[in-house]
Design a protein around this motif. Sequence first.
Motif, PDB file in Angstrom:
ATOM      1  N   ILE A 174      -1.712 -48.816  17.440  1.00  0.00           N
ATOM      2  CA  ILE A 174      -2.838 -49.337  18.216  1.00  0.00           C
ATOM      3  C   ILE A 174      -2.414 -50.609  18.961  1.00  0.00           C
ATOM      4  O   ILE A 174      -1.975 -51.572  18.351  1.00  0.00           O
ATOM      5  N   ASP A 175      -2.511 -50.563  20.285  1.00  0.00           N
ATOM      6  CA  ASP A 175      -2.256 -51.749  21.111  1.00  0.00           C
ATOM      7  C   ASP A 175      -3.594 -52.249  21.617  1.00  0.00           C
ATOM      8  O   ASP A 175      -4.535 -51.479  21.716  1.00  0.00           O
ATOM      9  N   ASP A 176      -3.670 -53.523  21.980  1.00  0.00           N
ATOM     10  CA  ASP A 176      -4.899 -53.916  22.659  1.00  0.00           C
ATOM     11  C   ASP A 176      -4.659 -54.845  23.834  1.00  0.00           C
ATOM     12  O   ASP A 176      -3.585 -55.418  24.006  1.00  0.00           O
ATOM     13  N   ALA A 177      -5.673 -54.924  24.683  1.00  0.00           N
ATOM     14  CA  ALA A 177      -5.615 -55.773  25.869  1.00  0.00           C
ATOM     15  C   ALA A 177      -6.975 -56.414  26.036  1.00  0.00           C
ATOM     16  O   ALA A 177      -8.003 -55.776  25.822  1.00  0.00           O
ATOM     17  N   ALA A 178      -6.980 -57.691  26.431  1.00  0.00           N
ATOM     18  CA  ALA A 178      -8.247 -58.413  26.553  1.00  0.00           C
ATOM     19  C   ALA A 178      -8.767 -58.418  27.987  1.00  0.00           C
ATOM     20  O   ALA A 178      -9.932 -58.693  28.229  1.00  0.00           O
ATOM     21  N   THR A 179      -7.880 -58.115  28.944  1.00  0.00           N
ATOM     22  CA  THR A 179      -8.315 -58.089  30.348  1.00  0.00           C
ATOM     23  C   THR A 179      -7.845 -56.800  31.009  1.00  0.00           C
ATOM     24  O   THR A 179      -6.946 -56.123  30.507  1.00  0.00           O
ATOM     25  N   GLY A 180      -8.443 -56.493  32.164  1.00  0.00           N
ATOM     26  CA  GLY A 180      -8.047 -55.313  32.919  1.00  0.00           C
ATOM     27  C   GLY A 180      -6.603 -55.420  33.384  1.00  0.00           C
ATOM     28  O   GLY A 180      -5.858 -54.441  33.363  1.00  0.00           O
ATOM     29  N   GLU A 181      -6.209 -56.617  33.780  1.00  0.00           N
ATOM     30  CA  GLU A 181      -4.847 -56.832  34.268  1.00  0.00           C
ATOM     31  C   GLU A 181      -3.837 -56.522  33.167  1.00  0.00           C
ATOM     32  O   GLU A 181      -2.843 -55.824  33.385  1.00  0.00           O
ATOM     33  N   GLU A 182      -4.146 -57.046  31.967  1.00  0.00           N
ATOM     34  CA  GLU A 182      -3.247 -56.814  30.843  1.00  0.00           C
ATOM     35  C   GLU A 182      -3.195 -55.318  30.509  1.00  0.00           C
ATOM     36  O   GLU A 182      -2.130 -54.775  30.201  1.00  0.00           O
ATOM     37  N   ALA A 183      -4.338 -54.657  30.614  1.00  0.00           N
ATOM     38  CA  ALA A 183      -4.396 -53.220  30.312  1.00  0.00           C
ATOM     39  C   ALA A 183      -3.489 -52.445  31.256  1.00  0.00           C
ATOM     40  O   ALA A 183      -2.687 -51.611  30.829  1.00  0.00           O
ATOM     41  N   VAL A 184      -3.611 -52.722  32.556  1.00  0.00           N
ATOM     42  CA  VAL A 184      -2.807 -51.999  33.543  1.00  0.00           C
ATOM     43  C   VAL A 184      -1.317 -52.257  33.295  1.00  0.00           C
ATOM     44  O   VAL A 184      -0.493 -51.349  33.355  1.00  0.00           O
TER      45      VAL A 184
ATOM     46  N   GLY B 181     -15.186 -59.028  31.979  1.00  0.00           N
ATOM     47  CA  GLY B 181     -15.151 -60.411  32.450  1.00  0.00           C
ATOM     48  C   GLY B 181     -14.765 -60.517  33.915  1.00  0.00           C
ATOM     49  O   GLY B 181     -14.976 -59.577  34.676  1.00  0.00           O
ATOM     50  N   PRO B 182     -14.182 -61.636  34.330  1.00  0.00           N
ATOM     51  CA  PRO B 182     -14.014 -61.924  35.753  1.00  0.00           C
ATOM     52  C   PRO B 182     -12.984 -61.059  36.516  1.00  0.00           C
ATOM     53  O   PRO B 182     -13.119 -60.887  37.708  1.00  0.00           O
ATOM     54  N   GLY B 183     -11.969 -60.520  35.861  1.00  0.00           N
ATOM     55  CA  GLY B 183     -10.927 -59.774  36.583  1.00  0.00           C
ATOM     56  C   GLY B 183     -11.328 -58.346  36.912  1.00  0.00           C
ATOM     57  O   GLY B 183     -12.447 -58.071  37.326  1.00  0.00           O
ATOM     58  N   LYS B 184     -10.385 -57.437  36.747  1.00  0.00           N
ATOM     59  CA  LYS B 184     -10.654 -56.014  36.989  1.00  0.00           C
ATOM     60  C   LYS B 184     -11.678 -55.496  35.985  1.00  0.00           C
ATOM     61  O   LYS B 184     -11.664 -55.895  34.827  1.00  0.00           O
ATOM     62  N   ASP B 185     -12.541 -54.587  36.425  1.00  0.00           N
ATOM     63  CA  ASP B 185     -13.433 -53.948  35.467  1.00  0.00           C
ATOM     64  C   ASP B 185     -12.832 -52.611  35.024  1.00  0.00           C
ATOM     65  O   ASP B 185     -11.789 -52.186  35.519  1.00  0.00           O
ATOM     66  N   GLY B 186     -13.511 -51.973  34.070  1.00  0.00           N
ATOM     67  CA  GLY B 186     -12.986 -50.738  33.485  1.00  0.00           C
ATOM     68  C   GLY B 186     -12.704 -49.662  34.519  1.00  0.00           C
ATOM     69  O   GLY B 186     -11.707 -48.951  34.437  1.00  0.00           O
ATOM     70  N   HIS B 187     -13.585 -49.592  35.519  1.00  0.00           N
ATOM     71  CA  HIS B 187     -13.376 -48.551  36.517  1.00  0.00           C
ATOM     72  C   HIS B 187     -12.140 -48.818  37.376  1.00  0.00           C
ATOM     73  O   HIS B 187     -11.405 -47.914  37.720  1.00  0.00           O
ATOM     74  N   GLN B 188     -11.904 -50.086  37.654  1.00  0.00           N
ATOM     75  CA  GLN B 188     -10.696 -50.421  38.432  1.00  0.00           C
ATOM     76  C   GLN B 188      -9.429 -50.138  37.633  1.00  0.00           C
ATOM     77  O   GLN B 188      -8.417 -49.740  38.202  1.00  0.00           O
ATOM     78  N   VAL B 189      -9.522 -50.349  36.321  1.00  0.00           N
ATOM     79  CA  VAL B 189      -8.380 -50.026  35.467  1.00  0.00           C
ATOM     80  C   VAL B 189      -8.088 -48.532  35.555  1.00  0.00           C
ATOM     81  O   VAL B 189      -6.953 -48.106  35.775  1.00  0.00           O
ATOM     82  N   LEU B 190      -9.148 -47.736  35.431  1.00  0.00           N
ATOM     83  CA  LEU B 190      -8.996 -46.279  35.486  1.00  0.00           C
ATOM     84  C   LEU B 190      -8.422 -45.840  36.835  1.00  0.00           C
ATOM     85  O   LEU B 190      -7.479 -45.047  36.909  1.00  0.00           O
ATOM     86  N   GLU B 191      -8.994 -46.392  37.902  1.00  0.00           N
ATOM     87  CA  GLU B 191      -8.579 -46.039  39.256  1.00  0.00           C
ATOM     88  C   GLU B 191      -7.089 -46.326  39.457  1.00  0.00           C
ATOM     89  O   GLU B 191      -6.332 -45.491  39.938  1.00  0.00           O
ATOM     90  N   GLU B 192      -6.708 -47.533  39.051  1.00  0.00           N
ATOM     91  CA  GLU B 192      -5.321 -47.937  39.260  1.00  0.00           C
ATOM     92  C   GLU B 192      -4.368 -47.105  38.400  1.00  0.00           C
ATOM     93  O   GLU B 192      -3.308 -46.685  38.852  1.00  0.00           O
TER      94      GLU B 192
ATOM     95  N   LYS C 151      -6.707 -59.455  46.746  1.00  0.00           N
ATOM     96  CA  LYS C 151      -5.817 -60.441  46.122  1.00  0.00           C
ATOM     97  C   LYS C 151      -5.326 -60.011  44.747  1.00  0.00           C
ATOM     98  O   LYS C 151      -4.179 -60.221  44.394  1.00  0.00           O
ATOM     99  N   HIS C 152      -6.224 -59.376  43.942  1.00  0.00           N
ATOM    100  CA  HIS C 152      -5.821 -59.003  42.584  1.00  0.00           C
ATOM    101  C   HIS C 152      -5.728 -57.496  42.422  1.00  0.00           C
ATOM    102  O   HIS C 152      -5.827 -56.971  41.328  1.00  0.00           O
ATOM    103  N   SER C 153      -5.600 -56.788  43.514  1.00  0.00           N
ATOM    104  CA  SER C 153      -5.647 -55.334  43.406  1.00  0.00           C
ATOM    105  C   SER C 153      -4.356 -54.709  43.907  1.00  0.00           C
ATOM    106  O   SER C 153      -3.660 -55.260  44.749  1.00  0.00           O
ATOM    107  N   PHE C 154      -4.094 -53.512  43.389  1.00  0.00           N
ATOM    108  CA  PHE C 154      -2.926 -52.787  43.877  1.00  0.00           C
ATOM    109  C   PHE C 154      -3.195 -52.226  45.270  1.00  0.00           C
ATOM    110  O   PHE C 154      -2.293 -51.724  45.926  1.00  0.00           O
ATOM    111  N   LEU C 155      -4.438 -52.304  45.727  1.00  0.00           N
ATOM    112  CA  LEU C 155      -4.777 -51.785  47.050  1.00  0.00           C
ATOM    113  C   LEU C 155      -4.584 -52.831  48.147  1.00  0.00           C
ATOM    114  O   LEU C 155      -4.891 -52.599  49.303  1.00  0.00           O
ATOM    115  N   LYS C 156      -4.097 -53.988  47.771  1.00  0.00           N
ATOM    116  CA  LYS C 156      -3.841 -55.065  48.726  1.00  0.00           C
ATOM    117  C   LYS C 156      -2.965 -54.564  49.883  1.00  0.00           C
ATOM    118  O   LYS C 156      -1.955 -53.915  49.645  1.00  0.00           O
TER     119      LYS C 156
END
Lengths: 556, 230
Positions: free
Chosen positions: A49-59, A77-88, A311-316
């Motif tokens: 089991i791994d864990d990540a506290a933010t979307g950025e860390e998850a990706v 929280g303030p960074g990527k949300d769950g859907h952005q994680v999934l999308e990326e 700025k914080h997205s892979f779609l930049k």
Amino acid sequence: MATTQDNTPSSQSIPADDLKKKKVLVVEDFLNFRLTLRTMLKSYGISYIDDAATGEEAVQKMSSNKYDIILCDYNLGPGKDGHQVLEEARCCEYMDHSTVFIMVTAENTMDMIMGALEYQPDDYLIKPFSKESLEKKLRNLSTKKESLKAIEKAVEKKDYTSVIALCDEQINSHTKSLSDLLKLKGEVLIKKQAYAEATKFYEKVLGMGSLPWAMFGLGKVKFITGDYNEAKSAFEKIIKKNNKIVAAYDWLAKTHEKMGNDSEAQRVLEDAVRISPKAILRQRTLGNIAHKNKDNVTAEYSFKEAVKQGKHSFLKSPTDYTCLAKVLVDKGSPMESLDVLTDASREFSGNPEASIQISVAESLALKKLNREEDAGKAVQKAYKLVAALPGRLPVDIELDLAKALFLTGDEKSGKELVRHVVQSNHDNQELIGNVQAIFKELNIEDKGREIISTALSEVIKLNNDGIRLFQEGNLGRAINFFEEAVDRLPDNKTINANAAHALMAYMQKHGNQPRLLEKALSYIDRVRSIDPLYKNLEILTNMHKELIPEASRNGN
Amino acid sequence: METKMDFLDILASTLHDMKNSLGILFNTLEESIEQCREKECSSYGGFFTLQYETKRLNHSMIRLLSLYKKEKSQFAINVDYYPVDEIVDDIVIQNKPLLSSKGIEIETDCPEGLFWTFDRGLVSGVLENVLNNSFRYTKDRVRISADKEGEYLFLRIEDNGRGYPECMLVDDKEELSYKKTIDFDTGSTGLGLYFSMLVAKSHTNENREGHISILNGGALGGGAFTIYIP
């Protein structure tokens, strides 16, 4: 009956042991809940089991590890949300179809599904949930993935005929995955370009209930086949039933644009952005259409949003900066435009494609400031970079550059570039129309028309000469001819398709040769990458499949 | 710029926050119950009451949030084609430990291979809500059944308790306004009923609309709640 083999996908859950071996990633910003989830997973015997506290860390973790199961909270929280994680993760292929992705949420799922018709998680879990519910969900989903394995493999191989046969087989056996199979079958029918069949299929599904994804599929088919009125009505029906499904707005806007109704397209996109503002691609599209509609206020706002969100997205993308810069020039703020481009140079240093776009935009701002000489220099810098580039540029950038070349007085280079664009895309009416529009804007419409028609007749003659050799049965010479033509115009889909056709016709007559088979496939693949909806793609693919010896067809 | 805070928005965001806390409470409780079961401690039974009340609170909040969205015209349903027995199984799994703690037996009756188009989250929410009521009012049995009836799917929860009070009964076709059912004496706000109707009515197919019925009698002789989905 010891010999009976059970081939039907089992509706039972997988044995307990199998869950133990799964690698799991928990994405949750709330420490307490992260620990709770860990405890739950451990109680099923899962040890990895791994864990990540933010979307950025998850990706980041998903990019370096392959997980079997991802439990991801929507609100991070303030960074990527769950859907952005999934999308990326899906876009960048950090996870494949065998990965189970569960979105965890504190309330009803509707909020998250808004824009997500195209990227959906495998399931949602609403907090709070019991240990038993999560376990059952994980088992069911793992079983489902297992039963879809053969189909996913065929999808990866682009063997659409097999995918449909496998889907039908499972649809008829009582499976819990019915909905997934139906969705998949529809998508594959579209990919296979079996539009009549796809229409019938979606209409049948809609008879079972008014499912938004089926209406969406139907709308897409109508759009692709150019039946824009029907497409429009399909997308409008989805929105009428559920005004949160933003993907329907995107397609409705596209449909309006095709129907020549740019202002309506803009209005629809503005609605979509209001419902779901956090979407770079949508802001970008809205920026473009607003610019086209000369609504510089909206265009400026949208491109600024796209830049900010990127700025914080892979779609930049550098294009958002250069589009913003162009809008600012048109708005009469060339100095601000140059500032944006300075930012862009910093953000995309070392990216030649970006440098080309930035220099082109820069030249427009400089010209507006009456700094003619500097403008000329900027364009020439871009033109030199293009020559040094190994591959070809996206057509839009090439056309922008051509326009800037004409604007700064280098007609010779501009003409050469336009000629190349036209010849690479001679059967794309829309693009030729765009080229004409550029000449109109430059006030050299007549000259432009002549440049276009000369370029077109050259390429048409080239293609026809090859076809003549082919029809005369001179296959060897036709192959040589088209191969040379492909070398000259590697991005022309018709010429690539004809080169593949000539090679395959030769092999049908003289027996197959591995080297030629490979070559033909590379041409077909190139046609697919230029235009996945090319009309003869399916015919060429089947022709190629039939040439492969029976013995090696199923082997790998 | 002076912006007026909308009380409804404050309420909704507070609800979100409260729901998060409640989630933690619920899951911590689960762990404690688990440990308690292993150690056979005496407070084992009491924990279930805590869990029951936590669930009740959670359902109330979900309902309030849905109604908030309805108020803000943000309420929309998200349907897909689901195997009905899977939904029923899920509900049983979620609620069995709690019901068993009070000696309530739960039985199901749902044909395999039955699929229907509906919003899974909302319909499950309605059923969970009713089941939570049964926990309070039934004697010792609850039955969940589902099947096709004409052009509708029905999902029914029956018990062997004393049944619903007269004023709460809803017949199939009867149009009921929500205000009529608020009863401050018994503490029933009728919100649950209103939410169920909202969910049922949001499901439409061609010209047909979903509805609910609340009757007494049924297969177990107690209350019988049914939601019909076209």
